[in-house]
Scaffold this motif. Structure first.
Motif, PDB file in Angstrom:
ATOM      1  N   ASN A   1       3.488  64.627   3.787  1.00 11.80           N
ATOM      2  CA  ASN A   1       4.144  65.680   3.388  1.00 11.80           C
ATOM      3  C   ASN A   1       3.393  66.776   1.546  1.00 11.80           C
ATOM      4  OD1 ASN A   1       5.455  66.760   0.093  1.00 11.80           O
ATOM      5  ND2 ASN A   1       6.904  67.725   2.590  1.00 11.80           N
ATOM      6  N   VAL A   2       2.524  67.752   1.609  1.00 16.42           N
ATOM      7  CA  VAL A   2       2.104  68.450   0.955  1.00 16.42           C
ATOM      8  C   VAL A   2       2.963  69.310  -0.400  1.00 16.42           C
ATOM      9  CG1 VAL A   2       0.322  69.613   0.406  1.00 16.42           C
ATOM     10  CG2 VAL A   2      -0.218  68.686   2.063  1.00 16.42           C
ATOM     11  N   GLY A   3       3.041  69.002  -1.499  1.00 17.07           N
ATOM     12  CA  GLY A   3       3.897  69.346  -2.447  1.00 17.07           C
ATOM     13  C   GLY A   3       2.835  70.496  -3.358  1.00 17.07           C
ATOM     14  N   PRO A   4       4.491  71.682  -3.986  1.00 19.83           N
ATOM     15  CA  PRO A   4       3.469  72.763  -4.077  1.00 19.83           C
ATOM     16  C   PRO A   4       2.352  72.440  -4.786  1.00 19.83           C
ATOM     17  CG  PRO A   4       6.213  71.886  -4.508  1.00 19.83           C
ATOM     18  CD  PRO A   4       5.034  70.569  -3.791  1.00 19.83           C
ATOM     19  N   GLY A   5       1.566  72.035  -5.167  1.00 17.75           N
ATOM     20  CA  GLY A   5       0.843  71.719  -5.740  1.00 17.75           C
ATOM     21  C   GLY A   5      -0.787  71.468  -5.040  1.00 17.75           C
TER      22      GLY A   5
ATOM     23  N   ASP B   1      -0.270  66.010 -11.560  1.00 22.61           N
ATOM     24  CA  ASP B   1      -1.088  66.190 -12.542  1.00 22.61           C
ATOM     25  C   ASP B   1      -2.281  66.654 -12.432  1.00 22.61           C
ATOM     26  OD1 ASP B   1      -2.085  63.615 -12.955  1.00 22.61           O
ATOM     27  OD2 ASP B   1      -0.676  63.220 -14.743  1.00 22.61           O
ATOM     28  N   GLY B   2      -2.875  66.111 -11.335  1.00 26.19           N
ATOM     29  CA  GLY B   2      -4.235  66.312 -10.460  1.00 26.19           C
ATOM     30  C   GLY B   2      -5.815  65.359 -11.628  1.00 26.19           C
ATOM     31  N   GLU B   3      -4.977  64.113 -12.635  1.00 29.47           N
ATOM     32  CA  GLU B   3      -5.283  63.234 -12.792  1.00 29.47           C
ATOM     33  C   GLU B   3      -5.653  62.295 -12.089  1.00 29.47           C
ATOM     34  OE1 GLU B   3      -7.202  63.302 -16.207  1.00 29.47           O
ATOM     35  OE2 GLU B   3      -6.456  65.934 -15.656  1.00 29.47           O
ATOM     36  N   PRO B   4      -6.665  61.493 -12.537  1.00 30.41           N
ATOM     37  CA  PRO B   4      -6.789  60.007 -11.277  1.00 30.41           C
ATOM     38  C   PRO B   4      -5.355  59.633 -11.147  1.00 30.41           C
ATOM     39  CG  PRO B   4      -8.736  60.269 -12.791  1.00 30.41           C
ATOM     40  CD  PRO B   4      -7.783  60.881 -13.201  1.00 30.41           C
ATOM     41  N   ALA B   5      -5.162  58.757 -10.357  1.00 30.47           N
ATOM     42  CA  ALA B   5      -4.082  57.265 -10.494  1.00 30.47           C
ATOM     43  C   ALA B   5      -4.971  56.605 -10.965  1.00 30.47           C
ATOM     44  CB  ALA B   5      -3.705  57.262  -9.033  1.00 30.47           C
ATOM     45  N   THR B   6      -3.429  55.535 -11.513  1.00 33.86           N
ATOM     46  CA  THR B   6      -3.703  54.143 -12.341  1.00 33.86           C
ATOM     47  C   THR B   6      -2.574  53.491 -11.862  1.00 33.86           C
ATOM     48  OG1 THR B   6      -2.751  55.238 -14.597  1.00 33.86           O
ATOM     49  CG2 THR B   6      -5.660  55.327 -14.141  1.00 33.86           C
ATOM     50  N   CYS B   7      -3.045  52.281 -11.973  1.00 35.67           N
ATOM     51  CA  CYS B   7      -1.832  51.325 -11.706  1.00 35.67           C
ATOM     52  C   CYS B   7      -1.043  50.868 -13.490  1.00 35.67           C
ATOM     53  CB  CYS B   7      -2.170  49.906 -11.287  1.00 35.67           C
ATOM     54  SG  CYS B   7      -3.463  48.653 -12.121  1.00 35.67           S
ATOM     55  N   ALA B   8      -0.531  50.888 -12.711  1.00 34.44           N
ATOM     56  CA  ALA B   8       1.155  50.049 -13.798  1.00 34.44           C
ATOM     57  C   ALA B   8       0.412  49.273 -14.948  1.00 34.44           C
ATOM     58  CB  ALA B   8       2.072  50.123 -13.660  1.00 34.44           C
ATOM     59  N   ASN B   9       0.243  48.625 -15.794  1.00 35.95           N
ATOM     60  CA  ASN B   9       0.002  47.567 -16.566  1.00 35.95           C
ATOM     61  C   ASN B   9       0.957  47.215 -16.736  1.00 35.95           C
ATOM     62  OD1 ASN B   9      -1.520  45.405 -17.660  1.00 35.95           O
ATOM     63  ND2 ASN B   9      -1.803  46.483 -19.979  1.00 35.95           N
ATOM     64  N   GLY B  10       1.137  45.147 -16.512  1.00 34.73           N
ATOM     65  CA  GLY B  10       2.621  45.379 -16.604  1.00 34.73           C
ATOM     66  C   GLY B  10       3.853  45.572 -15.165  1.00 34.73           C
ATOM     67  N   GLY B  11       3.672  46.514 -14.777  1.00 36.94           N
ATOM     68  CA  GLY B  11       4.015  46.422 -13.271  1.00 36.94           C
ATOM     69  C   GLY B  11       3.657  45.689 -11.972  1.00 36.94           C
ATOM     70  N   THR B  12       4.918  45.795 -11.393  1.00 35.62           N
ATOM     71  CA  THR B  12       4.817  45.119  -9.624  1.00 35.62           C
ATOM     72  C   THR B  12       5.985  45.530  -8.803  1.00 35.62           C
ATOM     73  OG1 THR B  12       4.111  42.722 -10.930  1.00 35.62           O
ATOM     74  CG2 THR B  12       4.606  42.807  -8.897  1.00 35.62           C
ATOM     75  N   ILE B  13       5.681  45.834  -7.842  1.00 34.41           N
ATOM     76  CA  ILE B  13       5.925  46.030  -7.155  1.00 34.41           C
ATOM     77  C   ILE B  13       6.591  44.702  -6.083  1.00 34.41           C
ATOM     78  CG2 ILE B  13       6.633  47.218  -4.743  1.00 34.41           C
ATOM     79  CD1 ILE B  13       6.178  49.390  -7.321  1.00 34.41           C
ATOM     80  N   GLY B  14       7.606  44.211  -5.543  1.00 35.07           N
ATOM     81  CA  GLY B  14       8.071  42.636  -5.163  1.00 35.07           C
ATOM     82  C   GLY B  14       9.023  43.410  -3.375  1.00 35.07           C
ATOM     83  N   PHE B  15       8.401  42.897  -3.215  1.00 29.10           N
ATOM     84  CA  PHE B  15       8.590  43.684  -1.863  1.00 29.10           C
ATOM     85  C   PHE B  15       9.183  41.553  -0.648  1.00 29.10           C
ATOM     86  CE2 PHE B  15       5.583  46.618  -1.896  1.00 29.10           C
ATOM     87  CZ  PHE B  15       6.098  47.323  -1.217  1.00 29.10           C
ATOM     88  N   ARG B  16      10.829  42.000  -0.231  1.00 33.35           N
ATOM     89  CA  ARG B  16      11.478  40.860   0.413  1.00 33.35           C
ATOM     90  C   ARG B  16      11.074  40.329   1.707  1.00 33.35           C
ATOM     91  NH1 ARG B  16      16.650  43.069   0.830  1.00 33.35           N
ATOM     92  NH2 ARG B  16      16.793  43.396  -1.380  1.00 33.35           N
ATOM     93  N   CYS B  17      10.671  38.851   1.921  1.00 30.99           N
ATOM     94  CA  CYS B  17      10.495  38.651   2.974  1.00 30.99           C
ATOM     95  C   CYS B  17      11.462  38.019   3.705  1.00 30.99           C
ATOM     96  CB  CYS B  17       9.122  37.989   3.032  1.00 30.99           C
ATOM     97  SG  CYS B  17       7.754  38.984   2.459  1.00 30.99           S
ATOM     98  N   ALA B  18      11.596  37.932   5.230  1.00 34.52           N
ATOM     99  CA  ALA B  18      12.236  37.007   5.587  1.00 34.52           C
ATOM    100  C   ALA B  18      11.738  35.986   6.042  1.00 34.52           C
ATOM    101  CB  ALA B  18      12.547  37.513   7.330  1.00 34.52           C
ATOM    102  N   SER B  19      10.627  35.188   5.291  1.00 30.51           N
ATOM    103  CA  SER B  19       9.945  33.791   5.888  1.00 30.51           C
ATOM    104  C   SER B  19       8.791  33.100   5.169  1.00 30.51           C
ATOM    105  CB  SER B  19       9.680  33.482   7.001  1.00 30.51           C
ATOM    106  OG  SER B  19       8.700  34.309   7.609  1.00 30.51           O
ATOM    107  N   ALA B  20       8.530  32.428   4.740  1.00 33.18           N
ATOM    108  CA  ALA B  20       7.841  31.792   4.021  1.00 33.18           C
ATOM    109  C   ALA B  20       6.128  32.273   4.807  1.00 33.18           C
ATOM    110  CB  ALA B  20       7.371  30.407   3.814  1.00 33.18           C
TER     111      ALA B  20
END
Length: 133
Positions: A35-39, A60-79
């Motif tokens: 998708n291409v947003g309005p901007g 906002d046109g600024e560079p993307a940065t990662c969140a300090n202290g942030g984590t996205i967890g993905f549930r897996c079905a096995s080891a």
């Protein structure tokens, strides 16, 4: 609990390649919705029955940065799926962080297999499979 999570990217095509491969280890198939947003910012949406992961060029046109202290967890079905998530992430430009993938004792949370990586933009991702109690 969550409807969607959105992460910023400084290279949308690199992110598309990374997330298409990594999410494929969890059963996500096909191409993300583009998708291409309005901007004029390009956005990718990986939709699944449990929600949506969005990857976007920052509005906002600024560079993307990662969140300090942030984590996205993905549930897996096995080891094995945890290990595959990790290995595919590394093969597609991610970086392994913290302890090597494997079994952890989470105390009151129980035992779990974990792997932590950073995507090519530095966002911290976790693959997790909790052992049945």
């Amino acid at each position: 609990m969550f409807n969607h999570i959105v992460l910023g990217s400084n290279d949308i095509e690199r992110s598309k390649s990374f997330y298409t491969a990594v999410l494929g280890t969890l059963g996500y198939a096909g191409e993300p919705l583009r998708n291409v947003g309005p901007g004029g910012q390009t956005r990718l949406f990986f939709r699944h029955k449990d929600g949506t992961l969005g990857i976007t060029e920052p509005i906002d046109g600024e560079p993307a940065t990662c969140a300090n202290g942030g984590t996205i967890g993905f549930r897996c079905a096995s080891a094995e799926e945890v290990r595959q998530f990790h290995d595919v992430a590394i093969a597609h430009g991610g970086t392994s962080i913290e302890d090597p993938p494997g079994l952890r004792d989470g105390g009151a949370l129980g035992q779990m297999h974990l792997a932590y990586v950073r995507d090519p933009d530095g966002n911290k991702l976790c693959a997790i499979w909790r052992l049945p109690a």
